[in-house]
Motif scaffolding. Structure first.
Motif, PDB file in Angstrom:
ATOM      1  N   ASP A   1       6.326 -10.341  -3.297  1.00 54.78           N
ATOM      2  CA  ASP A   1       7.352 -11.244  -2.771  1.00 54.78           C
ATOM      3  C   ASP A   1       7.809 -12.115  -3.927  1.00 54.78           C
ATOM      4  O   ASP A   1       7.203 -13.150  -4.220  1.00 54.78           O
ATOM      5  CB  ASP A   1       6.794 -12.102  -1.635  1.00 54.78           C
ATOM      6  CG  ASP A   1       7.876 -12.912  -0.927  1.00 54.78           C
ATOM      7  OD1 ASP A   1       8.866 -13.270  -1.589  1.00 54.78           O
ATOM      8  OD2 ASP A   1       7.733 -13.197   0.271  1.00 54.78           O
TER       9      ASP A   1
ATOM     10  N   ARG B   1       7.025 -13.938   4.579  1.00 54.45           N
ATOM     11  CA  ARG B   1       7.108 -14.768   5.784  1.00 54.45           C
ATOM     12  C   ARG B   1       7.500 -13.924   7.001  1.00 54.45           C
ATOM     13  O   ARG B   1       6.986 -14.128   8.094  1.00 54.45           O
ATOM     14  CB  ARG B   1       8.125 -15.897   5.579  1.00 54.45           C
ATOM     15  CG  ARG B   1       7.711 -16.926   4.533  1.00 54.45           C
ATOM     16  CD  ARG B   1       8.760 -18.007   4.375  1.00 54.45           C
ATOM     17  NE  ARG B   1       8.420 -18.932   3.314  1.00 54.45           N
ATOM     18  CZ  ARG B   1       7.667 -20.008   3.470  1.00 54.45           C
ATOM     19  NH1 ARG B   1       7.179 -20.286   4.666  1.00 54.45           N
ATOM     20  NH2 ARG B   1       7.404 -20.809   2.450  1.00 54.45           N
ATOM     21  N   GLU B   2       8.429 -12.990   6.776  1.00 54.41           N
ATOM     22  CA  GLU B   2       8.857 -12.122   7.876  1.00 54.41           C
ATOM     23  C   GLU B   2       7.696 -11.247   8.344  1.00 54.41           C
ATOM     24  O   GLU B   2       7.524 -11.004   9.544  1.00 54.41           O
ATOM     25  CB  GLU B   2      10.030 -11.260   7.433  1.00 54.41           C
ATOM     26  CG  GLU B   2      11.313 -12.022   7.142  1.00 54.41           C
ATOM     27  CD  GLU B   2      11.325 -12.649   5.760  1.00 54.41           C
ATOM     28  OE1 GLU B   2      10.331 -12.476   5.012  1.00 54.41           O
ATOM     29  OE2 GLU B   2      12.322 -13.318   5.414  1.00 54.41           O
ATOM     30  N   SER B   3       6.907 -10.766   7.398  1.00 54.05           N
ATOM     31  CA  SER B   3       5.763  -9.915   7.739  1.00 54.05           C
ATOM     32  C   SER B   3       4.731 -10.691   8.554  1.00 54.05           C
ATOM     33  O   SER B   3       4.185 -10.183   9.540  1.00 54.05           O
ATOM     34  CB  SER B   3       5.117  -9.372   6.455  1.00 54.05           C
ATOM     35  OG  SER B   3       3.946  -8.645   6.750  1.00 54.05           O
TER      36      SER B   3
ATOM     37  N   ALA C   1       5.308 -13.400  10.387  1.00 54.44           N
ATOM     38  CA  ALA C   1       5.889 -13.706  11.695  1.00 54.44           C
ATOM     39  C   ALA C   1       5.832 -12.500  12.623  1.00 54.44           C
ATOM     40  O   ALA C   1       5.520 -12.620  13.815  1.00 54.44           O
ATOM     41  CB  ALA C   1       7.328 -14.191  11.527  1.00 54.44           C
ATOM     42  N   ALA C   2       6.135 -11.317  12.082  1.00 54.79           N
ATOM     43  CA  ALA C   2       6.076 -10.096  12.895  1.00 54.79           C
ATOM     44  C   ALA C   2       4.649  -9.822  13.356  1.00 54.79           C
ATOM     45  O   ALA C   2       4.419  -9.392  14.495  1.00 54.79           O
ATOM     46  CB  ALA C   2       6.610  -8.913  12.094  1.00 54.79           C
TER      47      ALA C   2
END
Length: 239
Positions: A71, A2-4, A6-7
């Motif tokens: 993940d 999710r962080e990837s 979003a970035a």
């Protein structure tokens, strides 16, 4: 994962805003050059030089070289998009320039509106989605700027062929039950995974998708470190 994602969206948004602003400012600058004349008229070549330079850079870019990421929290293997400039910001900047330039020349309001719609439409797609692939025990999700497609394993023919990405930047999937696909956005190429903007080696991604398409018993463990290590061993031995 999710962080990837979003970035990647944040990077896309910065590029898209830069393309919109740059295209909008470039048009009056070129008009000014034509009005002043002399050496300033050479500014008229700037849009073409920038466009050709960006196209050459994109076409010469090498495919990604990394494999799937794990993940464990989400129970998925995934591939994020490549960092850097892509085709979408290029098209947005060019369409914005053409829209503003056409409007300033007052030659065709319809054409100016058409270019504006293209720029805004692609910008909206970049704002919502980032390219990527997720592989889970349930199926394959491949996301692009204009669409997101979930392909459950039940929709694939285990005896079918997972196509090679060589030549056209796509990995075709052997979809035998298209009614099971869940699609958001435009449905173009819904049975193929585009790899040009992914941070992964195309051949390795194709091999991983082929592995799980033909081996249903291995799917339940997708998303674990142990299964990824086993997958890596299988792919290395096959390679």
């Amino acid at each position: 994962m999710r962080e990837s994602i979003a970035a990647a969206r944040r990077r896309q948004r910065v590029l898209i805003v830069s393309a919109l602003v740059g295209g909008a400012l470039l048009a009056p600058l070129v008009r000014w050059g034509y009005a002043v004349g002399g050496p300033a008229i050479m500014l008229g070549l700037l849009p073409l030089v920038l466009l050709l330079g960006a196209v050459v850079r994109l076409l010469r870019a090498r495919p990604g070289g990394r494999g799937l990421r794990v993940d464990a929290r989400e129970g998925a293997f995934y591939v994020p998009p490549r960092a850097g400039f892509g085709f979408a910001p290029l098209v947005v900047g060019f369409a914005t320039y053409q829209a503003v330039d056409t409007a300033l020349r007052a030659s065709s309001p319809t054409l100016a509106a058409l270019f504006g719609i293209v720029a805004v439409g692609i910008a909206a797609g970049c704002w919502r989605r980032a390219p990527g692939v997720e592989v889970t025990p349930e199926g394959i999700t491949h996301r692009h700027l204009e669409r997101e497609v979930f392909v459950p394993w039940a929709a694939l023919d285990p005896a079918g062929r997972v196509g090679s990405p060589r030549g056209n930047g796509l990995i075709s999937l052997p979809v035998s039950r298209p009614e099971l696909l869940r699609i958001r956005g435009w449905a173009r190429n819904r049975e193929a995974v585009a790899v040009a903007e992914l941070d992964a080696a195309p051949a390795e991604l194709a091999a991983a998708l082929r592995h799980y398409t033909t081996r249903p018993a291995d799917r339940a463990a997708i998303g674990t470190d142990e299964e990824y290590a086993r997958l890596r061993q299988v792919l290395d031995e096959a390679g």
